[in-house]
Design a protein around this motif. Structure first.
Motif, PDB file in Angstrom:
ATOM      1  N   LYS A  23       5.564   0.880 -10.630  1.00 29.47           N
ATOM      2  CA  LYS A  23       6.541   1.740 -10.280  1.00 29.47           C
ATOM      3  C   LYS A  23       6.693   1.697  -9.264  1.00 29.47           C
ATOM      4  O   LYS A  23       7.833   1.482  -9.094  1.00 29.47           O
ATOM      5  N   VAL A  24       6.097   2.083  -8.355  1.00 31.95           N
ATOM      6  CA  VAL A  24       5.875   2.169  -6.401  1.00 31.95           C
ATOM      7  C   VAL A  24       6.124   0.479  -6.129  1.00 31.95           C
ATOM      8  O   VAL A  24       7.139  -0.028  -5.581  1.00 31.95           O
ATOM      9  N   ALA A  25       5.692  -0.203  -7.144  1.00 29.68           N
ATOM     10  CA  ALA A  25       5.692  -1.738  -6.499  1.00 29.68           C
ATOM     11  C   ALA A  25       6.853  -2.202  -7.090  1.00 29.68           C
ATOM     12  O   ALA A  25       7.767  -2.598  -5.894  1.00 29.68           O
ATOM     13  N   ASP A  26       7.428  -2.040  -7.989  1.00 24.88           N
ATOM     14  CA  ASP A  26       8.858  -2.465  -8.540  1.00 24.88           C
ATOM     15  C   ASP A  26       9.852  -1.950  -7.947  1.00 24.88           C
ATOM     16  O   ASP A  26      10.692  -2.412  -7.425  1.00 24.88           O
ATOM     17  N   ASP A  39      -5.157  -7.447  -8.760  1.00 24.79           N
ATOM     18  CA  ASP A  39      -6.379  -6.886  -8.267  1.00 24.79           C
ATOM     19  C   ASP A  39      -7.299  -6.440  -8.859  1.00 24.79           C
ATOM     20  O   ASP A  39      -7.722  -5.787  -7.920  1.00 24.79           O
ATOM     21  N   GLY A  40      -7.471  -5.970 -10.263  1.00 21.23           N
ATOM     22  CA  GLY A  40      -8.895  -5.010 -10.386  1.00 21.23           C
ATOM     23  C   GLY A  40      -7.528  -3.703 -10.248  1.00 21.23           C
ATOM     24  O   GLY A  40      -6.641  -3.891 -11.066  1.00 21.23           O
ATOM     25  N   ASP A  41      -8.082  -2.917  -9.463  1.00 20.16           N
ATOM     26  CA  ASP A  41      -7.529  -1.509  -9.204  1.00 20.16           C
ATOM     27  C   ASP A  41      -6.717  -1.531  -7.650  1.00 20.16           C
ATOM     28  O   ASP A  41      -6.171  -0.632  -7.324  1.00 20.16           O
ATOM     29  N   VAL A  42      -6.194  -3.105  -7.146  1.00 18.45           N
ATOM     30  CA  VAL A  42      -5.676  -3.100  -6.046  1.00 18.45           C
ATOM     31  C   VAL A  42      -4.149  -4.064  -6.296  1.00 18.45           C
ATOM     32  O   VAL A  42      -4.699  -4.561  -7.328  1.00 18.45           O
ATOM     33  N   LEU A  43      -2.995  -3.297  -6.119  1.00 18.18           N
ATOM     34  CA  LEU A  43      -1.685  -3.944  -6.118  1.00 18.18           C
ATOM     35  C   LEU A  43      -1.429  -4.471  -4.228  1.00 18.18           C
ATOM     36  O   LEU A  43      -1.685  -3.617  -3.336  1.00 18.18           O
ATOM     37  N   SER A  44      -1.218  -5.801  -4.484  1.00 18.35           N
ATOM     38  CA  SER A  44      -1.595  -6.627  -3.252  1.00 18.35           C
ATOM     39  C   SER A  44       0.416  -6.538  -3.704  1.00 18.35           C
ATOM     40  O   SER A  44       1.382  -7.346  -4.571  1.00 18.35           O
ATOM     41  N   PHE A  45       0.927  -6.807  -2.105  1.00 16.37           N
ATOM     42  CA  PHE A  45       2.383  -7.432  -1.959  1.00 16.37           C
ATOM     43  C   PHE A  45       2.754  -8.287  -0.662  1.00 16.37           C
ATOM     44  O   PHE A  45       1.524  -7.404   0.370  1.00 16.37           O
ATOM     45  N   LYS A  46       3.833  -8.833  -0.734  1.00 13.45           N
ATOM     46  CA  LYS A  46       3.835  -9.475   0.583  1.00 13.45           C
ATOM     47  C   LYS A  46       5.376 -10.167   0.865  1.00 13.45           C
ATOM     48  O   LYS A  46       6.305  -9.863  -0.752  1.00 13.45           O
ATOM     49  N   ARG A  47       5.908 -10.307   1.735  1.00 11.80           N
ATOM     50  CA  ARG A  47       7.302 -10.837   1.891  1.00 11.80           C
ATOM     51  C   ARG A  47       7.261 -11.274   3.185  1.00 11.80           C
ATOM     52  O   ARG A  47       6.285 -10.737   4.053  1.00 11.80           O
ATOM     53  N   SER A  48       8.192 -11.493   3.544  1.00  8.13           N
ATOM     54  CA  SER A  48       8.434 -12.484   4.918  1.00  8.13           C
ATOM     55  C   SER A  48       7.862 -11.431   6.336  1.00  8.13           C
ATOM     56  O   SER A  48       9.311 -10.348   5.656  1.00  8.13           O
TER      57      SER A  48
END
Length: 94
Positions: A23-26, A39-48
């Motif tokens: 929900k935080v990521a969304d 990736d397992g228990d780690v959520l990666s996020f990115k943008r420029s």
């Protein structure tokens, strides 16, 4: 080294913690047009200009965000929004 690092304690089982992290990521994805991936228990996020991870541990979630030069000026505003979302979604899930 992360420009923003926030730890959020929680008392959630792993699946509920993952749901809260999603929900935080969304929320971040919709506000800041980011892509996310687990990736397992780690959520990666990115943008420029922005990249980071949200790692789930026993009784704690930690988000680390690295900003490029242009986004560093907005670090305090971003940190405040992310911290508010972490508190909100991890508390709601409890």
């Amino acid at each position: 080294m992360a420009d923003i690092s926030i730890k959020q304690e929680h008392q959630l089982p792993l699946q509920q913690a993952k749901d809260a992290a999603q929900k935080v990521a969304d929320k971040m994805a919709s506000e800041f047009e980011m892509t996310t991936q687990w990736d397992g228990d780690v959520l990666s996020f990115k943008r420029s200009g922005v990249a980071g991870t949200l790692a789930l541990r026993d009784k704690e979630a930690q988000i680390d965000i690295t900003l490029d030069f242009l986004f560093k000026a907005f670090a305090s505003t971003l940190e405040e929004k992310v911290a508010r979302n972490m508190r909100k979604f991890f508390a709601e899930a409890a």
